[in-house]
Write a protein that holds these residues in place. Sequence first.
Motif, PDB file in Angstrom:
ATOM      1  N   ALA A  57      35.566  47.362  29.360  1.00 51.97           N
ATOM      2  CA  ALA A  57      34.567  46.687  29.702  1.00 51.97           C
ATOM      3  C   ALA A  57      34.008  46.376  30.835  1.00 51.97           C
ATOM      4  O   ALA A  57      34.935  45.582  31.663  1.00 51.97           O
ATOM      5  N   SER A  58      32.917  45.761  31.649  1.00 52.52           N
ATOM      6  CA  SER A  58      32.264  44.800  32.033  1.00 52.52           C
ATOM      7  C   SER A  58      32.075  43.939  31.782  1.00 52.52           C
ATOM      8  O   SER A  58      32.302  43.792  31.064  1.00 52.52           O
ATOM      9  N   VAL A  59      33.259  42.667  32.698  1.00 48.83           N
ATOM     10  CA  VAL A  59      32.616  41.391  32.419  1.00 48.83           C
ATOM     11  C   VAL A  59      31.092  41.437  31.227  1.00 48.83           C
ATOM     12  O   VAL A  59      31.355  40.394  31.168  1.00 48.83           O
ATOM     13  N   ASN A  60      29.858  41.885  32.216  1.00 48.63           N
ATOM     14  CA  ASN A  60      28.805  41.604  31.776  1.00 48.63           C
ATOM     15  C   ASN A  60      28.551  42.339  30.052  1.00 48.63           C
ATOM     16  O   ASN A  60      28.220  41.800  29.947  1.00 48.63           O
ATOM     17  N   PRO A  69      37.746  40.807  35.794  1.00 50.96           N
ATOM     18  CA  PRO A  69      37.636  42.190  36.420  1.00 50.96           C
ATOM     19  C   PRO A  69      38.740  42.426  36.697  1.00 50.96           C
ATOM     20  O   PRO A  69      39.476  41.521  37.911  1.00 50.96           O
ATOM     21  N   ASP A  70      39.249  43.351  36.454  1.00 51.26           N
ATOM     22  CA  ASP A  70      40.884  44.426  37.574  1.00 51.26           C
ATOM     23  C   ASP A  70      39.827  45.242  38.723  1.00 51.26           C
ATOM     24  O   ASP A  70      38.386  45.205  39.430  1.00 51.26           O
ATOM     25  N   ALA A 109      35.391  48.466  35.613  1.00 50.17           N
ATOM     26  CA  ALA A 109      35.063  48.699  34.201  1.00 50.17           C
ATOM     27  C   ALA A 109      35.814  48.444  33.389  1.00 50.17           C
ATOM     28  O   ALA A 109      35.845  48.392  32.397  1.00 50.17           O
ATOM     29  N   VAL A 110      37.526  47.915  33.327  1.00 48.20           N
ATOM     30  CA  VAL A 110      37.918  47.101  32.485  1.00 48.20           C
ATOM     31  C   VAL A 110      38.495  45.608  33.207  1.00 48.20           C
ATOM     32  O   VAL A 110      38.606  45.259  34.657  1.00 48.20           O
ATOM     33  N   PRO A 114      29.013  48.243  40.436  1.00 48.12           N
ATOM     34  CA  PRO A 114      28.640  48.887  41.663  1.00 48.12           C
ATOM     35  C   PRO A 114      29.295  48.838  41.997  1.00 48.12           C
ATOM     36  O   PRO A 114      30.592  48.256  42.100  1.00 48.12           O
ATOM     37  N   THR A 115      29.653  49.173  43.203  1.00 41.70           N
ATOM     38  CA  THR A 115      31.590  49.318  44.650  1.00 41.70           C
ATOM     39  C   THR A 115      31.503  48.147  44.905  1.00 41.70           C
ATOM     40  O   THR A 115      30.807  46.920  45.044  1.00 41.70           O
TER      41      THR A 115
END
Length: 295
Positions: free
Chosen positions: A116-119, A215-216, A221-222, A269-270
């Motif tokens: 999942a994302s940080v948020n 974040p990776d 998203a990981v 986002p990129t």
Amino acid sequence: PEPEPEPESVTDAAATLTEHEPVAAGESSQETASTATPEQPLSSSLAPAPMTPADPRVAAWFEQLDAAEAELLKEAHAGGDQGWTPHSVKQDVAISVKPVAGRSVPMVRGKGIVRASVNQIVDMIVEVEKKSKWDHMFKQGRTVEELGGDCSVNYEEFKPVFPTSGRDFVNVSRTSRMADGSAVLTAVSVKHPDAPERRGLVRAKVHVGGFVIIPDEADPAVCNVTYVVSIDLGGSLPTFVLNMVVAEQPLCISRLNALAKTLPAEPIPTKGAVGAPAPAPAPAPAPTPAPAPAP
């Protein structure tokens, strides 16, 4: 029968941190639950008005948070040469322990992946309504006081482990956003007049606890998630209860990962465009004038 004694030292506690055993019939704890205040249903109401850091009490809490966050970040990345010993790997979470002088329970750390994302991970952790989904010992909680700036005082009650009483905590917590896109969630126990001790529960203490969420680089998203906690559970606990509670805590990372699978996909986002509009396209080059005709 006499209850199992607590480990005599922090080193003993770390050395005996193993899978828990079934409790023998008639075994009891020597702990003493609080009799200060009759148990009441928890209220979700907040304190009348947020306090500012200018208030001496809140300023002291912020100082505690600063110190706890520094300790959390240090221990999240510390290696074996700084006292950490590998304990086990469960549910894809690497668990390690570290004895800390002056603390009755060893510090525990877990490292794992949450898809999942940080948020999204921050939201899962800070929303009280979701906590029981990733912490199976959590019973109920409420916000005692909002302090602003992603900082609040919270009350949390945890289920009892037979034959012991339930535990509760009053913690000041904060979410810090870092320049590299990571997040640090820190908690430390405090006293608050609107969260007195309750009858039938033992008031426990968090020396330092929280998450470091990074974040990776290849896939935002990981996230790589590290959980660190150092607590005093209060009272006198049988060894098997101490082992079970401490060893199980880092598995919250695995449960967060399971909960993340139920969340809707979040647009990521990129890299380099977080929090900023996309750059305007470069202007087209001016046309090259045709050569003049030969005389």
